[in-house]
Scaffold this motif. Structure first.
Motif, mmCIF file in Angstrom:
data_model
loop_
_atom_site.group_PDB
_atom_site.id
_atom_site.type_symbol
_atom_site.label_atom_id
_atom_site.label_comp_id
_atom_site.label_asym_id
_atom_site.label_seq_id
_atom_site.Cartn_x
_atom_site.Cartn_y
_atom_site.Cartn_z
ATOM 1 N N PHE A 244 83.703 -43.223 -36.564
ATOM 2 C CA PHE A 244 82.798 -42.085 -35.735
ATOM 3 C C PHE A 244 81.821 -42.631 -35.017
ATOM 4 O O PHE A 244 81.264 -43.718 -35.035
ATOM 5 N N LYS A 245 82.109 -41.873 -33.960
ATOM 6 C CA LYS A 245 80.891 -42.024 -32.764
ATOM 7 C C LYS A 245 80.978 -40.632 -31.942
ATOM 8 O O LYS A 245 81.534 -39.880 -32.290
ATOM 9 N N GLU A 246 80.062 -40.670 -30.756
ATOM 10 C CA GLU A 246 79.822 -39.594 -29.899
ATOM 11 C C GLU A 246 81.020 -39.154 -29.084
ATOM 12 O O GLU A 246 81.566 -40.349 -28.471
ATOM 13 N N VAL A 247 81.541 -38.189 -29.349
ATOM 14 C CA VAL A 247 82.753 -37.671 -28.685
ATOM 15 C C VAL A 247 82.540 -36.439 -27.741
ATOM 16 O O VAL A 247 81.803 -35.686 -28.199
ATOM 17 N N ASN A 248 82.852 -36.614 -26.503
ATOM 18 C CA ASN A 248 82.691 -35.678 -25.416
ATOM 19 C C ASN A 248 83.997 -34.635 -25.586
ATOM 20 O O ASN A 248 85.011 -35.082 -25.022
ATOM 21 N N LEU A 249 83.682 -33.501 -26.384
ATOM 22 C CA LEU A 249 84.869 -32.666 -26.597
ATOM 23 C C LEU A 249 85.288 -32.072 -25.388
ATOM 24 O O LEU A 249 86.458 -31.780 -25.265
ATOM 25 N N SER A 250 84.612 -31.693 -24.540
ATOM 26 C CA SER A 250 84.721 -31.105 -23.111
ATOM 27 C C SER A 250 85.973 -31.929 -22.453
ATOM 28 O O SER A 250 86.968 -31.336 -22.114
ATOM 29 N N ASN A 251 85.482 -33.173 -22.362
ATOM 30 C CA ASN A 251 86.218 -34.065 -21.648
ATOM 31 C C ASN A 251 87.796 -34.279 -22.297
ATOM 32 O O ASN A 251 88.836 -34.372 -21.702
ATOM 33 N N LEU A 252 87.656 -34.297 -23.612
ATOM 34 C CA LEU A 252 88.929 -34.588 -24.528
ATOM 35 C C LEU A 252 89.716 -33.451 -24.384
ATOM 36 O O LEU A 252 91.018 -33.629 -24.091
ATOM 37 N N LEU A 253 89.208 -32.236 -23.956
ATOM 38 C CA LEU A 253 90.180 -30.872 -24.043
ATOM 39 C C LEU A 253 90.899 -30.938 -22.613
ATOM 40 O O LEU A 253 91.934 -30.278 -22.400
ATOM 41 N N LYS A 254 90.157 -31.455 -21.695
ATOM 42 C CA LYS A 254 90.639 -31.529 -20.438
ATOM 43 C C LYS A 254 91.836 -32.270 -20.073
ATOM 44 O O LYS A 254 92.755 -32.126 -19.502
ATOM 45 N N LYS A 255 91.610 -33.725 -20.712
ATOM 46 C CA LYS A 255 92.705 -34.664 -21.052
ATOM 47 C C LYS A 255 94.090 -34.042 -21.519
ATOM 48 O O LYS A 255 95.158 -34.255 -21.242
ATOM 49 N N MET A 256 93.687 -33.061 -22.597
ATOM 50 C CA MET A 256 94.876 -32.472 -23.374
ATOM 51 C C MET A 256 95.610 -31.493 -22.571
ATOM 52 O O MET A 256 96.528 -31.507 -22.613
ATOM 53 N N ASN A 257 94.739 -30.788 -21.848
ATOM 54 C CA ASN A 257 95.401 -29.811 -20.848
ATOM 55 C C ASN A 257 96.232 -30.397 -19.773
ATOM 56 O O ASN A 257 97.396 -30.119 -19.535
ATOM 57 N N MET A 258 95.965 -31.740 -19.217
ATOM 58 C CA MET A 258 96.614 -32.494 -18.389
ATOM 59 C C MET A 258 98.001 -32.909 -19.166
ATOM 60 O O MET A 258 99.111 -32.820 -18.502
ATOM 61 N N ILE A 259 97.628 -33.390 -20.320
ATOM 62 C CA ILE A 259 98.970 -33.819 -20.972
ATOM 63 C C ILE A 259 99.935 -32.812 -21.169
ATOM 64 O O ILE A 259 101.295 -33.124 -21.048
ATOM 65 N N PHE A 260 99.681 -31.698 -21.453
ATOM 66 C CA PHE A 260 100.468 -30.344 -21.808
ATOM 67 C C PHE A 260 101.044 -29.770 -20.589
ATOM 68 O O PHE A 260 101.854 -28.773 -20.482
ATOM 69 N N ASN A 261 100.442 -29.835 -19.284
ATOM 70 C CA ASN A 261 100.572 -29.237 -18.124
ATOM 71 C C ASN A 261 101.841 -28.977 -17.737
ATOM 72 O O ASN A 261 102.514 -28.225 -17.469
ATOM 73 N N SER A 262 102.676 -30.462 -17.630
ATOM 74 C CA SER A 262 104.007 -30.406 -16.923
ATOM 75 C C SER A 262 105.050 -29.571 -17.757
ATOM 76 O O SER A 262 105.818 -28.742 -17.612
ATOM 77 N N LEU A 263 104.592 -29.690 -19.235
ATOM 78 C CA LEU A 263 105.632 -29.098 -20.268
ATOM 79 C C LEU A 263 105.544 -27.594 -20.220
ATOM 80 O O LEU A 263 106.451 -26.971 -20.241
ATOM 81 N N THR A 264 104.170 -27.237 -20.155
ATOM 82 C CA THR A 264 103.946 -25.731 -20.169
ATOM 83 C C THR A 264 104.394 -24.980 -18.839
ATOM 84 O O THR A 264 104.926 -23.911 -18.819
ATOM 85 N N LYS A 265 104.451 -25.587 -17.637
ATOM 86 C CA LYS A 265 105.058 -25.372 -16.486
ATOM 87 C C LYS A 265 106.528 -24.917 -16.628
ATOM 88 O O LYS A 265 107.181 -24.021 -16.025
#
Length: 408
Positions: A244-265
């Motif tokens: 457990f530590k402080e997690v920037n959930l906003s940045n994590l979701l932006k990273k997830m979006n990049m991971i899925f971006n090519s697949l969803t296109k």
């Protein structure tokens, strides 16, 4: 109550008889009183029979049932009733009216009943009882109002023996762990050899290449399944430590979006991101990423198989009072209402006739549930067939001061 009233009437009749035995009015009164006494006697017999029948029913129930009350005078819990299943837990046959500490060897049950009194609420929990043998029980403690002379504050205690269920669960976990480890090594070898052959310069026939690709795909699929099973074994262990530590959930979701971006296109699916900046929570970043990945992966897969022009997945992150809320909404095939409460069960898959095109084992959402429970987050699912699904994950708090909450 009926017995006291009966005694009063008998006393009244005796007094009347002593006054006069010949007066017609008195005789009529006596006759009326005798009828009243007979009626009350019938009621007493009926109440006794009813109580006997209730006790007979309770004694034939497999769950242990106790009725206890808290005595403020002696600061103890006193037993008022116990059925036969409950009596098997006692160390003495002389138990009625005794304190629980006198009739129970270990105090796990006493502690949880006292907790119900301290917090003034109903409690449901699992406890271990070590005497007369080590057993696991699901314990329900409920407040109950009973008319009594001293207006005692009663609790009804219901214990369901789940020892066999716990033993089966332990066997299941051990089996999954052993089999996963045993299968992982030969699959790694198969995967490695097929990959080597596919990458080699040696000329292979089209049929051989096709077979190797099938071997490669299926061994990869089995490897993913085994990794999921190993994850479950780890996550279910009580001694598994989250980082457990402080997690920037906003940045994590932006990273997830990049991971899925090519697949969803490739699938012609639009991911629409509505994320407030710099929203943080206390959590294990790797495990949170795994949980969100599984939910998002489902949203994309079930949107892809829907025959529709509108194929969109929405990711929203926002703060509401002291909560950080993540929403993942799709426009996919939806979940039937009858199956909505089962989707987080181990190995459960929604109606296979509708989801045959979607690969999966029913482990992903079970893993999500395990991870979110450790983060003390809760998940809500709202879905309508052929209209899509909204998964809402609610994280309490969302600042560095929350860290102690997870480590307590």
């Amino acid at each position: 109550m009926i017995k006291k009233e009966n005694e009063k009437l008998k006393s009244s009749v005796s007094k009347v008889l002593s006054i006069s035995a010949n007066d017609p009015a008195i005789e009529y009164l006596i006759h009326s009183l005798e009828e009243k006494i007979n009626s009350l006697n019938k009621k007493v017999m009926f109440e006794k029979m009813k109580r006997k029948n209730i006790y007979s029913v309770l004694n034939n129930i497999s769950e242990a049932i106790m009725l206890v009350f808290y005595s403020e005078i002696s600061d103890t819990l006193i037993l008022d009733y116990a059925n036969k299943s409950a009596q098997n837990l006692f160390v003495t046959e002389d138990f009625l009216g005794k304190t629980l500490s006198e009739i129970l060897e270990d105090h796990n049950l006493i502690d949880i009943i006292l907790k119900s009194y301290r917090q003034d609420k109903n409690i449901s929990d699992e406890i271990i009882v070590y005497s007369p043998k080590k057993s696991f029980f699901h314990c329900e403690i409920k407040k109950i109002f009973l008319e009594s002379e001293n207006n005692q504050n009663y609790r009804i205690v219901v214990l369901r023996d789940i020892t066999k269920e716990k033993e089966i669960e332990l066997m299941r976990r051990e089996f999954l762990t052993i089999m996963s480890h045993e299968l992982k090594t030969p699959l790694t070898v198969i995967h490695g050899y097929s990959e080597t052959l596919l990458m080699s310069d040696e000329k292979l026939s089209s049929q051989a290449l096709r077979f190797l690709n099938i071997i490669e795909d299926e061994s990869s699929r089995l490897t993913r399944l085994i990794n999921d099973l190993l994850d479950i074994s780890r996550l279910e262990r009580k001694d598994y430590e989250y980082q457990f530590k402080e997690v920037n959930l906003s940045n994590l979701l932006k990273k997830m979006n990049m991971i899925f971006n090519s697949l969803t296109k490739e699938m012609d699916i639009n991911i629409l991101l509505e994320v407030e900046d710099d929203l943080t929570i206390i959590g294990d970043e790797d495990r949170l990423m795994q949980a969100i990945y599984n939910v998002l992966d489902n949203a994309i897969k079930f949107t892809h198989i829907k025959d529709s022009e509108k194929k969109e997945v929405y990711i929203r992150l926002y703060r509401e009072n002291d909560e950080v809320i993540l929403e993942i909404e799709d426009t996919g095939i939806g979940i039937p209402e009858r199956e909505r409460n089962k989707i987080f069960n181990l190995f459960y898959r929604v109606d296979k006739s509708r989801t045959r095109q979607v690969p999966g084992t029913g482990l992903g959402l079970y893993i999500v549930k395990q991870i979110l429970e450790k983060h003390r987050a809760y998940i809500e699912v709202d879905s309508e067939e052929n209209q899509g699904t909204l998964v809402k994950i609610i994280f309490k708090g969302g600042n560095e001061n929350e860290a102690s909450r997870y480590n307590s």
